[in-house]
Design a protein around this motif. Structure first.
Motif, PDB file in Angstrom:
ATOM      1  N   LYS A 255      47.117  37.601  40.539  1.00 40.27           N
ATOM      2  CA  LYS A 255      47.534  36.113  40.139  1.00 40.27           C
ATOM      3  C   LYS A 255      48.985  35.869  40.869  1.00 40.27           C
ATOM      4  O   LYS A 255      49.713  36.495  40.180  1.00 40.27           O
ATOM      5  CB  LYS A 255      47.125  36.041  38.263  1.00 40.27           C
ATOM      6  CG  LYS A 255      45.416  36.743  38.784  1.00 40.27           C
ATOM      7  CD  LYS A 255      44.669  35.688  38.785  1.00 40.27           C
ATOM      8  CE  LYS A 255      43.755  35.969  37.949  1.00 40.27           C
ATOM      9  NZ  LYS A 255      42.531  35.391  38.528  1.00 40.27           N
TER      10      LYS A 255
ATOM     11  N   SER B 122      42.700  43.764  43.805  1.00 41.02           N
ATOM     12  CA  SER B 122      42.045  42.532  44.597  1.00 41.02           C
ATOM     13  C   SER B 122      41.869  41.281  43.017  1.00 41.02           C
ATOM     14  O   SER B 122      41.248  40.334  43.007  1.00 41.02           O
ATOM     15  CB  SER B 122      40.757  43.091  43.781  1.00 41.02           C
ATOM     16  OG  SER B 122      39.949  43.961  43.038  1.00 41.02           O
ATOM     17  N   ARG B 123      42.810  42.039  41.545  1.00 42.74           N
ATOM     18  CA  ARG B 123      42.878  40.748  40.974  1.00 42.74           C
ATOM     19  C   ARG B 123      44.206  40.494  41.025  1.00 42.74           C
ATOM     20  O   ARG B 123      44.803  40.228  39.222  1.00 42.74           O
ATOM     21  CB  ARG B 123      42.435  41.810  39.240  1.00 42.74           C
ATOM     22  CG  ARG B 123      41.133  41.936  39.295  1.00 42.74           C
ATOM     23  CD  ARG B 123      40.429  42.240  38.252  1.00 42.74           C
ATOM     24  NE  ARG B 123      38.813  42.967  38.442  1.00 42.74           N
ATOM     25  CZ  ARG B 123      38.317  43.877  37.657  1.00 42.74           C
ATOM     26  NH1 ARG B 123      39.402  43.572  36.337  1.00 42.74           N
ATOM     27  NH2 ARG B 123      37.790  43.782  37.141  1.00 42.74           N
TER      28      ARG B 123
ATOM     29  N   LYS C 145      41.158  35.904  49.680  1.00 46.95           N
ATOM     30  CA  LYS C 145      40.205  36.620  47.943  1.00 46.95           C
ATOM     31  C   LYS C 145      39.176  37.497  49.164  1.00 46.95           C
ATOM     32  O   LYS C 145      39.271  38.529  49.173  1.00 46.95           O
ATOM     33  CB  LYS C 145      39.624  35.660  47.592  1.00 46.95           C
ATOM     34  CG  LYS C 145      40.428  34.693  46.179  1.00 46.95           C
ATOM     35  CD  LYS C 145      39.120  33.716  45.412  1.00 46.95           C
ATOM     36  CE  LYS C 145      40.079  33.276  44.600  1.00 46.95           C
ATOM     37  NZ  LYS C 145      38.804  32.378  43.750  1.00 46.95           N
TER      38      LYS C 145
ATOM     39  N   ARG D  95      41.302  40.610  50.514  1.00 46.36           N
ATOM     40  CA  ARG D  95      41.650  41.267  49.545  1.00 46.36           C
ATOM     41  C   ARG D  95      40.009  41.986  49.297  1.00 46.36           C
ATOM     42  O   ARG D  95      40.095  43.665  49.298  1.00 46.36           O
ATOM     43  CB  ARG D  95      41.555  40.644  48.240  1.00 46.36           C
ATOM     44  CG  ARG D  95      43.148  40.180  48.366  1.00 46.36           C
ATOM     45  CD  ARG D  95      43.202  39.380  46.852  1.00 46.36           C
ATOM     46  NE  ARG D  95      45.035  38.916  46.311  1.00 46.36           N
ATOM     47  CZ  ARG D  95      44.624  37.922  45.820  1.00 46.36           C
ATOM     48  NH1 ARG D  95      43.949  37.740  44.606  1.00 46.36           N
ATOM     49  NH2 ARG D  95      46.825  37.093  45.433  1.00 46.36           N
TER      50      ARG D  95
ATOM     51  N   GLU E  49      39.785  46.712  49.807  1.00 45.23           N
ATOM     52  CA  GLU E  49      39.375  47.067  49.299  1.00 45.23           C
ATOM     53  C   GLU E  49      38.993  48.685  49.860  1.00 45.23           C
ATOM     54  O   GLU E  49      38.506  48.799  51.109  1.00 45.23           O
ATOM     55  CB  GLU E  49      38.360  47.117  48.336  1.00 45.23           C
ATOM     56  CG  GLU E  49      38.813  45.471  47.348  1.00 45.23           C
ATOM     57  CD  GLU E  49      37.637  44.705  46.215  1.00 45.23           C
ATOM     58  OE1 GLU E  49      36.332  45.667  46.847  1.00 45.23           O
ATOM     59  OE2 GLU E  49      37.965  44.662  45.564  1.00 45.23           O
TER      60      GLU E  49
END
Length: 446
Positions: A68, A65-66, A53, A56, A60
């Motif tokens: 899963k 970033s999201r 995380k 990420r 950016e």
């Protein structure tokens, strides 16, 4: 006839000319995009998951970033979507059976792939806990960071060195392609808010006798403040208040004081420190040209300027240059990476360089011959499987044309049977790769 309604708020307008579409596609292809992936999902542990995380956040805005991950996801699932989404880089984090954390940096779609062992790392929350005034919030992550690389190419490296010269050039090119290039003439200074520092560790003999390739990664935020004025005067500046938190940057209450000098000169006034604190805890000062507004001249003033007369009083040559102190605040994460292997393809190609295994020329030729044979057999099997799928589709279509009943489930089962061999082969390659990483970890521990 009434004009058709065009939705502008929720629908993107259609490009009118083909030239604009080409230019937009070209700019999209030039902009690098990345995916930071956990191999094995939650099996890597909570610390590695938090590290993913943080990475990420560092990569950016041009990253997923999201994203899963699932335990059932394989590398093929991500490589299949890399092309349509324009993804150019994969950062794959995994954990070996011996407990070592590894990272692979791969370029899509044909590689190369750099294998790193993460010797140690620090999360963003650990760095923020160690700071007195940590950096939180803000708009820092809306623009890509400025990449600064140091000691990537050692002066004494040759093709016969332990770390050859072409490997240093390859690693430099791969890291340079992580972020879009910056043009000093066109890029505004206000858009550069972060710095990603990648430093290579060199021994006492710089460029000579280097047996390893170790990189240290740091991530900083850039903060600037005016110099030559005290902290109290800076608190009254509207431009400084605009970039700070409203609660912390509130104008002090001067109602109990008779004069503003009492606030600026009295150390005990309002509980603030002395006004002599004009120096910042930094030694870097730069001159920045501030944004100034220019007056629009009327017709008569333009004629006077063309005739060579004196400029109007309001048109001054004030450039608005001011001195500002630059300070770096670490955001994290920190990582120490040791390069262990370089592959030619996308996480499954021929090994170009290995840190712990050296091959003779005869062994290299033998490995190349075995690799070409394996690749040729694999292509032949894929070709046969594709022909079988097309043949069965033609048979199903012919059966439907003759009026015979054919269920869709049977057709899907036939296609799955044809593709089972290819998927099994892909899994075997992944298992072999994991075994290689485990053996590398054991040799490193020894």
């Amino acid at each position: 006839m009434a004009k058709r309604r065009v939705k502008k708020r929720t629908h993107r307008p259609v490009q009118a000319s083909s030239g604009t579409v080409k230019s937009g596609a070209a700019s999209m292809s030039r902009s690098p995009k990345s995916m930071v992936i956990r191999i094995g999902a939650s099996e890597v542990g909570s610390s590695v998951s938090q590290l993913v995380k943080d990475v990420r956040l560092m990569m950016e805005p041009d990253t997923a970033s999201r994203l899963k991950e699932r335990k059932s996801n394989k590398l093929k699932d991500y490589t299949t979507m890399a092309g349509p989404l324009g993804v150019t880089h994969f950062l794959l984090f995994s954990k070996s059976s011996t407990g070592n954390t590894n990272m692979r940096l791969a370029l899509t779609p044909r590689g190369p792939t750099l294998h790193f062992k993460i010797e140690n790392y620090s999360l963003c929350k650990d760095i923020a806990r160690a700071q007195k005034h940590p950096r939180t919030g803000g708009q820092d992550h809306k623009t890509p960071p400025l990449l600064v690389m140091n000691n990537f190419n050692s002066p004494g490296a040759t093709e016969k060195s332990k770390v050859p010269k072409h490997l240093e050039s390859l690693t430099t090119t791969v890291f340079q392609s992580l972020f879009p290039p910056i043009s000093p003439q066109a890029t505004p200074l206000t858009s550069i808010r972060r710095i990603m520092l990648v430093n290579r560790e060199l021994g006492p003999a710089t460029g000579e006798g280097q047996d390893s390739y170790v990189l240290n990664i740091r991530h900083y935020a850039i903060t600037t403040k005016k110099t030559g004025i005290s902290k109290r005067i800076r608190r009254l500046d509207a431009t400084e208040l605009r970039h700070k938190d409203k609660k912390k940057s509130a104008i002090p209450n001067l109602g109990k004081l008779d004069d503003a000098a009492d606030y600026l000169l009295d150390p005990s006034a309002a509980g603030y420190t002395s006004a002599s604190e004009t120096e910042l805890d930094t030694d870097a000062e730069v001159e920045v040209a501030g944004t100034t507004t220019k007056k629009v001249l009327n017709k008569r003033e333009l004629q006077r300027m063309k005739a060579g007369e004196k400029k109007p009083e309001k048109m001054t040559n004030n450039t608005g240059v001011e001195k500002r102190a630059v300070k770096l605040v670490e955001l994290g994460p920190r990582m120490k990476l040791r390069l262990t292997k370089v592959e030619e393809g996308m996480c499954g190609g021929r090994v170009m360089w290995h840190a712990f295994r050296s091959k003779t020329e005869a062994e290299v030729r033998q490995m190349d011959a075995a690799w070409h044979k394996k690749t040729k057999e694999k292509e032949q099997r894929k070709k046969e499987q594709k022909e079988n799928v097309e043949r069965k589709k033609a048979e199903k279509a012919k059966a439907r044309a003759n009026g015979e009943a054919v269920s869709d489930d049977e057709e899907e089962e036939d296609e799955d049977e044809d593709m089972d061999d290819w998927s099994d082969e892909y899994d075997e390659d992944a298992e072999v790769e994991d075994q290689d990483e485990g053996s590398e970890d054991e040799s490193m521990e020894e």
